[in-house]
Design a protein around this motif. Structure first.
Motif, PDB file in Angstrom:
ATOM      1  N   HIS A  63       7.084  26.508 -12.315  1.00 23.26           N
ATOM      2  CA  HIS A  63       8.280  26.528 -12.849  1.00 23.26           C
ATOM      3  C   HIS A  63       9.569  26.974 -12.040  1.00 23.26           C
ATOM      4  N   HIS A  65      13.726  25.388 -10.797  1.00 24.98           N
ATOM      5  CA  HIS A  65      14.947  24.795 -11.018  1.00 24.98           C
ATOM      6  C   HIS A  65      15.717  24.235  -9.781  1.00 24.98           C
ATOM      7  N   LYS A 148      10.488  18.573 -20.811  1.00 23.79           N
ATOM      8  CA  LYS A 148      10.681  19.941 -21.073  1.00 23.79           C
ATOM      9  C   LYS A 148      11.873  20.162 -22.497  1.00 23.79           C
ATOM     10  N   HIS A 207       7.301  30.863 -18.812  1.00 19.41           N
ATOM     11  CA  HIS A 207       7.659  32.119 -18.683  1.00 19.41           C
ATOM     12  C   HIS A 207       7.393  33.300 -19.780  1.00 19.41           C
TER      13      HIS A 207
HETATM   14 ZN   LIG Z   1      13.247  27.948 -16.097  1.00 21.61          ZN
END
Ligand SMILES: [Zn+2]
Length: 478
Positions: A63, A65, A148, A207
């Motif tokens: 995970h 970005h 996602k 998360h």
């Molecule tokens: Zn994220």
């Protein structure tokens, strides 16, 4: 000469192969060739003395970005410094993911999901099946491994959220859902809804800790307990959690309000109005921390300097809030089922461009406090992530495994070196890698190679998402 590299004298922690002790690791090209108590140094092109380090299967962060809108210019270097070898970008958008993977790559393996976002990749908050199928098809052809859903930030209706999960499941594409919809938010209610929407389907819920900040139930511990109970009962869902205090969201404001619902919630948590003015006050006070580049990485800044930086970029910045209570982070990282297996499958960072790439540093703190064993640390930061993404040649250091290796100083818990595909990426604090290898499905190989990327194919259909968990958590990935 048998080995391109020998890593000499490190303490190997490789639970899938039952190794925990001092070994030499012989690498031939991009593969692990041999591990033995001692390998003949005359057979190696290069010797790396790593006797002060733990030598573990390359850290896989499922995970991160890395896209431009997340400030991803420095993301690959930040991940490499943190000992990460392989990363899954949770949501792109794809064009921005691939931009930095090429020009700003640090030598890592990276994959990405394409985001399903009203107004950006789908028309509105209630996309139909045909529109979702078209988005998935295009994304897979470009090289993404799946979708996602961004409900916690940019919500869609519950029906269209369910449709998107169905569409991805039908194609055996990867699918992750940041819980929240037009009916709920990025909180325990959104989490409960996401479990319900995933019924009889397969889904990655990211998360887990982040839905449990005491927004709905007052006590965060009651929320994380509910979330973990639901995950224990719904094993069709795979998940990860993170260890940092700060979250990561968008600082962008449109028409006087934050465009992300998560940003609005973070303001309200500390009593600020969910407006552009409220965000400015929170930045000035230090509750909201703007991401800014400093010395090759992104750091948090606050106060007037941060307000100016945020304004200078027309509010298009990443922002971090210290909203994650310890009880949610620690319970999500350590909670177990009755059979001893972990409720949450992996530790991920939600980092990349956000300055919280702490899987190694904070994960090793859990080892030092004996909340996790060394083997469990490897399980949650490499072996299970490899299974989740469908990479049977990663997550362990058996003969023939990918030569993705992370070296960690056990005293400080800091990453010291890494090899990715047999090439050095990090060596005693210095970054020496470049470019990226893109992990993709069979569908994406042609388009990526046409862009000049090297590729590796992952088996999403055979991953933990669709094929379930192994009975023995420390077994070699099939
Ligand atoms: Zn994220």
């Amino acid at each position: 000469m048998a080995f391109s590299t020998i890593l000499r004298g490190g303490r190997v922690v490789d639970p899938a192969n039952g190794r925990f002790g001092t070994f030499d690791v012989g690498v031939d090209g991009d593969r692990v060739a041999e591990i033995a108590p001692e390998l003949d140094p005359a057979r190696a092109g290069r010797i790396l003395e790593v006797g002060d380090c733990w030598v573990v299967p390359g850290v896989i962060d499922l995970h991160v970005h890395t896209s431009r809108r997340h400030g991803g210019y420095n993301a690959h270097r930040m991940m490499a410094r943190a000992g990460v070898c392989t990363a899954l970008d949770m949501g792109g958008p794809w064009d921005e993911f691939i931009e930095f993977a090429g020009d700003e790559g640090a030598g890592l393996n990276v994959a990405s999901l394409q985001q399903v976002r009203p107004g950006l990749t789908v028309g509105d908050d209630d996309p139909g099946r045909g529109e979702l199928e078209a988005l998935l098809e295009k994304s897979l052809e470009e090289g993404a491994v799946g979708l996602k859903l961004l409900g916690g930030h940019y919500p869609m209706t519950p029906d269209s959220t369910r449709r998107a999960i169905e569409v991805a499941n039908a194609a055996r594409a990867y699918v992750a859902f940041h819980g929240g919809s037009t009916e709920t938010g990025s909180n325990i209610e959104g989490f409960v809804e996401s479990v319900e929407l995933a019924r009889d389907l397969n889904l990655h819920i990211p998360h887990v800790n982040s839905y449990c900040r005491g927004q709905i139930k007052e006590r965060a511990i009651d929320e994380i307990t509910e979330a973990l109970d639901l995950l224990a009962q719904n094993r069709n869902i795979i998940s990860e959690s993170y260890l940092a205090t700060i979250n990561g969201t968008s600082g962008r404001c449109v028409d006087g309000v934050p465009e992300s619902k998560a940003t609005a919630q973070c303001l309200q948590l500390a009593g600020y109005p969910a407006t552009e003015e409220g965000l400015e006050a929170a930045i000035r006070d230090g509750w909201a921390r703007i991401n800014a580049p400093r010395g090759g990485e992104n750091v948090n800044i606050t106060g007037e300097e941060a307000v100016r930086s945020w304004r200078a970029r027309d509010t298009i910045t990443s922002v971090n809030f210290p909203v994650n209570p310890a009880e949610s982070r620690l319970l999500a990282a350590t909670a177990r089922n009755g059979d001893g297996s972990f409720v949450v499958d992996a530790i991920a960072s939600d980092g990349g461009a956000h300055p919280r790439n702490v899987n190694v540093s904070s994960g090793m703190a859990l080892v030092r406090t004996e909340a996790l064993t060394a083997e469990e640390f490897v399980l949650k930061t490499s072996l299970n992530p490899a299974r989740m993404l469908g990479c049977p040649s990663k997550g362990h250091l058996g003969e023939g495994a990918d030569a993705d290796i992370t070296g960690i100083d056990p005293e400080t818990g800091s990453p010291v070196f890494s090899l990715v595909g047999g090439e050095l990426v990090l060596w005693r604090g210095a970054l020496v890698g470049s470019g990226s290898t893109i992990l993709t499905t069979e569908r994406g190989v042609d388009a990526l190679q046409a862009k000049g990327f090297s590729t590796r194919v992952v088996d999403v259909a055979g991953s933990m998402l669709y094929s379930g968990r192994p009975a023995d958590p420390f077994s070699r990935p099939a």
